[in-house]
Enzyme design. Structure first.
Site, short mmCIF file in Angstrom:
data_model
loop_
_atom_site.label_atom_id
_atom_site.label_comp_id
_atom_site.label_asym_id
_atom_site.label_seq_id
_atom_site.Cartn_x
_atom_site.Cartn_y
_atom_site.Cartn_z
N TYR A 147 0.86 -1.18 0.00
CA TYR A 147 0.00 0.00 0.00
C TYR A 147 0.89 1.23 0.00
O TYR A 147 1.86 1.30 0.76
CB TYR A 147 -0.90 0.01 1.24
CG TYR A 147 -1.76 1.25 1.37
CD1 TYR A 147 -2.81 1.48 0.48
CD2 TYR A 147 -1.53 2.19 2.37
CE1 TYR A 147 -3.61 2.61 0.60
CE2 TYR A 147 -2.33 3.32 2.50
CZ TYR A 147 -3.37 3.53 1.61
OH TYR A 147 -4.16 4.64 1.73
N ASP A 242 9.36 2.93 -0.27
CA ASP A 242 8.31 3.56 0.51
C ASP A 242 8.52 3.14 1.97
O ASP A 242 8.13 2.06 2.39
CB ASP A 242 6.94 3.14 0.00
CG ASP A 242 5.80 3.80 0.78
OD1 ASP A 242 6.09 4.54 1.74
OD2 ASP A 242 4.63 3.58 0.42
N LYS A 270 4.32 8.77 9.05
CA LYS A 270 4.08 8.08 10.32
C LYS A 270 5.06 8.48 11.42
O LYS A 270 4.92 9.58 11.97
CB LYS A 270 4.01 6.57 10.09
CG LYS A 270 2.83 6.23 9.15
CD LYS A 270 2.43 4.79 9.12
CE LYS A 270 1.10 4.63 8.38
NZ LYS A 270 1.15 4.04 7.08
C1 LIG Z 1 0.48 4.54 5.79
C2 LIG Z 1 1.22 4.34 4.52
C3 LIG Z 1 1.12 5.21 3.44
C4 LIG Z 1 0.11 6.34 3.40
O1 LIG Z 1 0.36 7.29 4.36
P1 LIG Z 1 -0.84 8.28 4.80
O2 LIG Z 1 -0.18 9.23 5.73
O3 LIG Z 1 -1.89 7.41 5.42
O4 LIG Z 1 -1.34 8.93 3.56
C5 LIG Z 1 1.94 5.02 2.34
N1 LIG Z 1 2.82 4.02 2.32
C6 LIG Z 1 2.95 3.14 3.33
C7 LIG Z 1 3.95 2.06 3.24
C8 LIG Z 1 2.15 3.26 4.46
O5 LIG Z 1 2.25 2.36 5.44
#
Ligand SMILES: *Cc1c(COP(=O)(O)O)cnc(C)c1O
Length: 431
Positions: A147, A242, A270
């Site tokens: 994701y 990511d 995060k």
């Molecule tokens: C949570 C997450 C996102 C999206 O971040 P948001 O702040 O919720 O938009 C993108 N990539 C990864 C790997 C994530 O865990």
């Protein structure tokens, strides 16, 4: 007749559904996967959260990762209060943005330049635009089960048959946009090699979670990481790690340091926002210099680098640099996974678990999964039953079998042992 007290969680959820689609502001919060009524939280402190009925839970979600130092760490709260007292935002540069940019570049050597945004979604969306602008190519590769936020080109699933164009995984995403994304199997180095052999010169970027944490937890195979780096280099594609979840979660140097893999671009979020909306992307200077106002790739944000969010991030990043921080997190996560596994084994429950740094995965299966297909084959009903039994026992796990779990530095070994004991009584009557 005894009257049953009405749960505040239930009445808040009932009322919320009239004014907020599904009663929630992000779908997984609705408990659709596990069933039942979502908890409405009223406060958090350290390793604990309290729901609207005042019931306390040991928290293994941590706001989906950011609360790595626990809820309401006094240093973070003070930093936020101090920053707020000086102004909530200016839409103009502030010294604290330079401070966090320098710190991020110091902690993650693959970052030569960095730009702040407000969410992980913005970070990945812009990293992809930047990779396309830099390479003058359109196609991107992602992996099933990873994701990367909810921008159009990333809400895509594999089309039928290998190497066909991706298809939208959400209504509202135009097929034409999804078709520019190729979706491959995670940990499949040979599949990646085939995709590059077929259309390597059209590929702008490969985006990947270096530890997949949005399909439960899947660790990367060495050969997969090596193939990612080598093929991107060979074909001139941009490798985007990511690390929105793994950054400052699996180690101080993220997954890139933990596994020794050098990305071209990195996305963060995060933990680096400490619970407030701060995220970033960064990497090679030659690529980052393509961004406006230096270059022709446009990106902007009214709240980007917001001083209050940056203050929460800086305070959190200060805490994670304390000696032994990640050793402690790893020790806790390992204690949890080995304890749960031993209990399940003792009671004959088909279950296994693993952790990387401060994140962990729980699986109702006989072996730890290494692919999306293997995760999907885990016993989801068993997880849902376990989830609700743990919730009753005062343990808050992610409300889905397909999410990773998190520990914080505020958790103690006693907290972990209590959680294991709760699971042990559940497993002892499992059949
Ligand atoms: C949570 C997450 C996102 C999206 O971040 P948001 O702040 O919720 O938009 C993108 N990539 C990864 C790997 C994530 O865990």
């Amino acid at each position: 007749m005894t009257s049953h007290p009405i749960s505040q969680n239930q009445s808040l959820f009932d009322a919320s559904q009239l004014r907020i689609p599904g009663g929630v502001n992000s779908p997984v919060r609705a408990f659709r996967s596990v069933g039942g009524t979502p908890l409405f939280f009223q406060k958090g402190s350290g390793a604990y959260v309290w729901d609207a009925d005042g019931k306390r839970y040991t928290d293994y979600v941590g706001s989906w990762g950011p609360m790595i130092a626990g809820h309401c760490h006094p240093d973070v709260v003070k930093a936020v209060q101090d920053a707020a007292a000086n102004g909530l935002g200016f839409g103009a540069p502030t010294a604290s943005e330079l401070e966090i940019a320098e710190l991020l570049c110091k902690l993650l050597p693959s970052l030569e330049m960095v730009r702040m945004v407000s969410s992980g979604t913005e970070a990945t969306m812009t990293a992809i635009r930047l990779a396309r602008g830099f390479t003058n190519r359109s196609r991107i590769i992602k992996f099933e089960g990873c994701y990367h936020g909810h921008s159009d080109g990333l809400l895509v699933k594999a089309g039928s048959g290998a190497l066909t164009f991706g298809q939208p995984s959400s209504s509202g995403v135009p097929a034409e946009i999804a078709a520019l994304t190729t979706v491959l199997d995670y940990n499949d180095a040979a599949g990646l090699e085939r995709a590059f052999a077929e259309s390597g010169n059209e590929i702008a970027a490969v985006i990947v979670e270096p530890v997949a944490g949005n399909m439960n937890l899947i660790t990367p195979k060495r050969e997969f990481l090596d193939a990612l780096r080598n093929l991107c280099t060979k074909y001139g594609a941009v490798l985007i790690l990511d690390e929105v979840m793994t950054g400052f979660r699996v180690s101080l140097q993220g997954a890139q340091g933990y596994y020794g893999i050098k990305p071209d671009l990195v996305t963060l979020g995060k933990v680096m926002g400490g619970g407030l909306p701060a995220a970033a992307f960064g990497g090679r200077r030659d690529i980052m210099q393509c961004l406006a106002p230096l270059g022709s790739v446009y990106q902007a944000g009214t709240l980007s680098g917001n001083p209050v969010a940056v203050a929460a991030g800086m305070a959190t990043l200060k805490l994670v640099q304390e000696p032994g921080f990640y050793e402690y997190l790893s020790k806790l996560a390992t204690r949890l996974t080995t304890g749960l596994t031993a209990s399940a084994k003792k009671h004959g429950v088909e279950f296994c678990a693993q952790s990387v740094g401060g994140m962990f995965g729980l699986y109702f299966s006989s072996a730890v999964p290494t692919s999306y297909a293997e995760v999907m084959a885990c016993d989801k009903e068993a997880f849902n039953r376990f989830f609700h039994a743990m919730l009753d026992a005062g343990v808050y796990l992610a409300p889905s079998a397909f999410e990773a779990g998190f520990v914080s530095s505020a958790h103690t070994e006693a907290d972990i042992d209590e959680t294991i004991a709760a699971a042990d009584s559940i497993f002892s009557v499992w059949k």
